[in-house]
Structures are given as C-alpha cells and as structure tokens.
Design a protein around this motif. Sequence first.
Motif, short mmCIF file in Angstrom:
data_model
loop_
_atom_site.label_atom_id
_atom_site.label_comp_id
_atom_site.label_asym_id
_atom_site.label_seq_id
_atom_site.Cartn_x
_atom_site.Cartn_y
_atom_site.Cartn_z
N LEU A 114 9.67 -5.34 6.35
CA LEU A 114 10.54 -4.45 5.57
C LEU A 114 11.92 -5.09 5.37
O LEU A 114 12.46 -5.07 4.26
CB LEU A 114 10.67 -3.11 6.28
CG LEU A 114 11.28 -1.94 5.49
CD1 LEU A 114 10.42 -1.61 4.29
CD2 LEU A 114 11.43 -0.72 6.38
N ASP A 115 12.48 -5.67 6.43
CA ASP A 115 13.79 -6.31 6.32
C ASP A 115 13.73 -7.54 5.42
O ASP A 115 14.69 -7.82 4.67
CB ASP A 115 14.31 -6.70 7.70
CG ASP A 115 14.75 -5.51 8.52
OD1 ASP A 115 15.08 -4.46 7.91
OD2 ASP A 115 14.76 -5.60 9.76
N SER A 116 12.64 -8.27 5.50
CA SER A 116 12.52 -9.48 4.67
C SER A 116 12.54 -9.13 3.19
O SER A 116 13.24 -9.77 2.39
CB SER A 116 11.22 -10.22 5.02
OG SER A 116 11.23 -10.66 6.36
N GLN A 166 3.65 -8.73 5.85
CA GLN A 166 2.79 -7.68 5.30
C GLN A 166 2.94 -7.62 3.79
O GLN A 166 4.02 -7.82 3.25
CB GLN A 166 3.15 -6.32 5.91
CG GLN A 166 2.08 -5.26 5.70
CD GLN A 166 2.36 -4.01 6.51
OE1 GLN A 166 3.45 -3.85 7.05
NE2 GLN A 166 1.40 -3.13 6.61
N LYS A 167 1.85 -7.34 3.10
CA LYS A 167 1.87 -7.30 1.65
C LYS A 167 2.76 -6.17 1.15
O LYS A 167 2.81 -5.09 1.73
CB LYS A 167 0.45 -7.13 1.09
CG LYS A 167 -0.49 -8.27 1.45
CD LYS A 167 0.02 -9.59 0.91
CE LYS A 167 -0.92 -10.74 1.29
NZ LYS A 167 -0.38 -12.04 0.84
N GLU A 172 4.53 -0.20 -0.22
CA GLU A 172 4.79 0.76 -1.30
C GLU A 172 3.87 1.97 -1.18
O GLU A 172 4.29 3.11 -1.39
CB GLU A 172 4.62 0.08 -2.65
CG GLU A 172 5.70 -0.93 -2.99
CD GLU A 172 5.46 -1.60 -4.32
OE1 GLU A 172 4.51 -1.18 -5.04
OE2 GLU A 172 6.21 -2.53 -4.67
N GLU A 173 2.60 1.73 -0.86
CA GLU A 173 1.65 2.83 -0.72
C GLU A 173 2.00 3.74 0.44
O GLU A 173 1.75 4.95 0.40
CB GLU A 173 0.24 2.27 -0.55
CG GLU A 173 -0.30 1.60 -1.82
CD GLU A 173 -1.63 0.91 -1.58
OE1 GLU A 173 -2.12 0.94 -0.42
OE2 GLU A 173 -2.18 0.34 -2.53
N ASN A 174 2.59 3.16 1.49
CA ASN A 174 3.00 3.96 2.66
C ASN A 174 4.40 4.57 2.49
O ASN A 174 4.92 5.16 3.44
CB ASN A 174 2.97 3.08 3.91
CG ASN A 174 1.58 2.62 4.26
OD1 ASN A 174 0.60 3.27 3.92
ND2 ASN A 174 1.49 1.50 4.94
N ASN A 175 4.99 4.38 1.32
CA ASN A 175 6.32 4.91 1.00
C ASN A 175 7.41 4.38 1.95
O ASN A 175 8.39 5.06 2.23
CB ASN A 175 6.32 6.45 1.04
CG ASN A 175 5.44 7.05 -0.03
OD1 ASN A 175 5.38 6.53 -1.15
ND2 ASN A 175 4.75 8.13 0.30
N GLU A 176 7.20 3.17 2.44
CA GLU A 176 8.21 2.55 3.30
C GLU A 176 9.24 1.77 2.49
O GLU A 176 10.32 1.47 2.98
CB GLU A 176 7.52 1.61 4.30
CG GLU A 176 6.62 2.34 5.28
CD GLU A 176 5.99 1.40 6.28
OE1 GLU A 176 6.52 0.29 6.45
OE2 GLU A 176 4.96 1.77 6.89
N ILE A 177 8.88 1.42 1.25
CA ILE A 177 9.78 0.66 0.39
C ILE A 177 9.55 1.10 -1.05
O ILE A 177 8.44 1.51 -1.42
CB ILE A 177 9.53 -0.86 0.55
CG1 ILE A 177 10.66 -1.66 -0.09
CG2 ILE A 177 8.19 -1.27 -0.02
CD1 ILE A 177 10.57 -3.15 0.21
#
Length: 270
Positions: A114-116, A166-167, A172-177
């Motif tokens: 996520l940070d990357s 991680q792809k 995006e599907e997990n609503n994390e980004i």
Amino acid sequence: MANRTVKDAKSIHGTNPQYLVEKIIRSRIYDSKYWKEECFALTAELLVDKAMELRFVGGVYGGNIKPTPFLCLTLKMLQIQPEKDIVVEFIKNEEFKYVRALGAFYMRLTGSSLDSYKYLEPLYNDNRKLRRQNRQAQFELVHVDEFIDELLREERVCDVILPRLQKRHILEENNEIEAKVSALEDDMDEEMELEEPDLTKYHVVENAKPKEKKERKRERSKSRERHRSRSRDRDIRHKKERRDRGRDRERRDKDRDRERKKKEDDRKRR
C-alpha cells in the motif's frame, strides 16, 4: 560493530533489514572504500548530506563486484532505519532527484504494498533524467518515471531482489486503495473541452451538460476496466511462463539424473 543493525530496529518482512541485500553484495559493500570512509557513524541527519552528493544510481559493477555509492547509502539506511517521515521527505524532495530516487528505492524495499503504490505512483509525473551505472561500469540515461516503473514491476533493481508486491487490482477490489487515475486523462479532458463548440447561444445547454458528464464517466470507467483486464492478462501470461520454465527445469533435472544413473551402472559393470 560498525556493520551491525541498530538495537531498536524493527524486523522488515520478517528478517533483519540488512539481509534484504544479498550476503555477497553486502560483504562487498562492507569492504568498499566508500563505506569505510563516507558511511562510518552516519546518522539520519548526516545521511541527507551524503544523499545530496549522489550523481548517479546503480548497483554493483566491474569484474570484482564494486558497489556504487547509491547502493552503499541504501544499505546504510537499512542499518540505521530512519523514521518513515524522513523517507517520505526524501521522496517528496523535488530539488535533488537522486535523493528522491534513494528514498523511493528504500520505500520499495521496506514499505508495504500500500505504501509503495501510495508514495511511488505520484513520481510517474517526474520526467527528469537520471544517470545509471550498469554492470560494465558504463553510464546510461534513464528517467525518474522509468526508474519508478522498474521498482513497481521488476523483481530485481540495482542488483537487489525486491520484496514481492501485491497486485494493484487486488487492493482496489478490497477498497484499500483508490483506482489509478492517469495524469493524461485530465489533459485529454481539457482538450475535449477546448474542442467543444460554444453552446451558450442555444437553450439546450442545461440538458446537454449532464449527458456529456455521464458519457465522460462511462468512458473513464471503460478505460479503467480495459487497463485492469490488460494487467490481469499480463499476470496470467507471467504465471504460465513461470510454470513452463519450472516444467522445463524438472525435465532437465530428470534427464541429468538418468544420465548419471546410466554412467554409474556402466562403471559398476566394468
């Protein structure tokens, strides 16, 4: 003592931070002149001055594997483990491009997926040139956005194996980004607005604008879906290629074992 990681350092990806660099390269860095003279007793504050003196990026070079100053400072950052705020300031530094490259490389090594994506993707808009030293000790030109793209896509950069990322579509599907929005889309929207005729003369303007906005949203969503499908296709191709390579290796190993057994049987018979 000078080569040990600081006592209060946290383990990264389940291991000592310095172990992210391979042992052979790590030992070459410890024996290098730059490490002994320039990196001794460096703190996070003094490291900024050394990063500002960088003039190129790179890993190791030459037949006897000499490390570049860029790689030495990367290992020093892994050793002293500066705070995340300092690394983020490295990445946001617009004046010194090699400081930005060093911060991005360290963030890719130590940060989460996520940070990357969060801190490295904005650097796609940086088109400045970087000098990179290859294995033959020759310099080549790359751009900052190319270097960032390698960090997010390649498995090895500057002769260091990068942690698995991680792809993006999974996050995006997990609503994390949030979904990636390219800077080119804004430019295209501005061009579309300039090319549109002036409809203020007509009374149909109020009904036309919401329709145009809906159409633009549909086009954006379609382009994002195409981008996701392409990235998924690439992932599937890479997986198939890896499977095929693994099968080829297994076949070669089996053939070698058979040849060895035959030679041993022939020797025993003789």
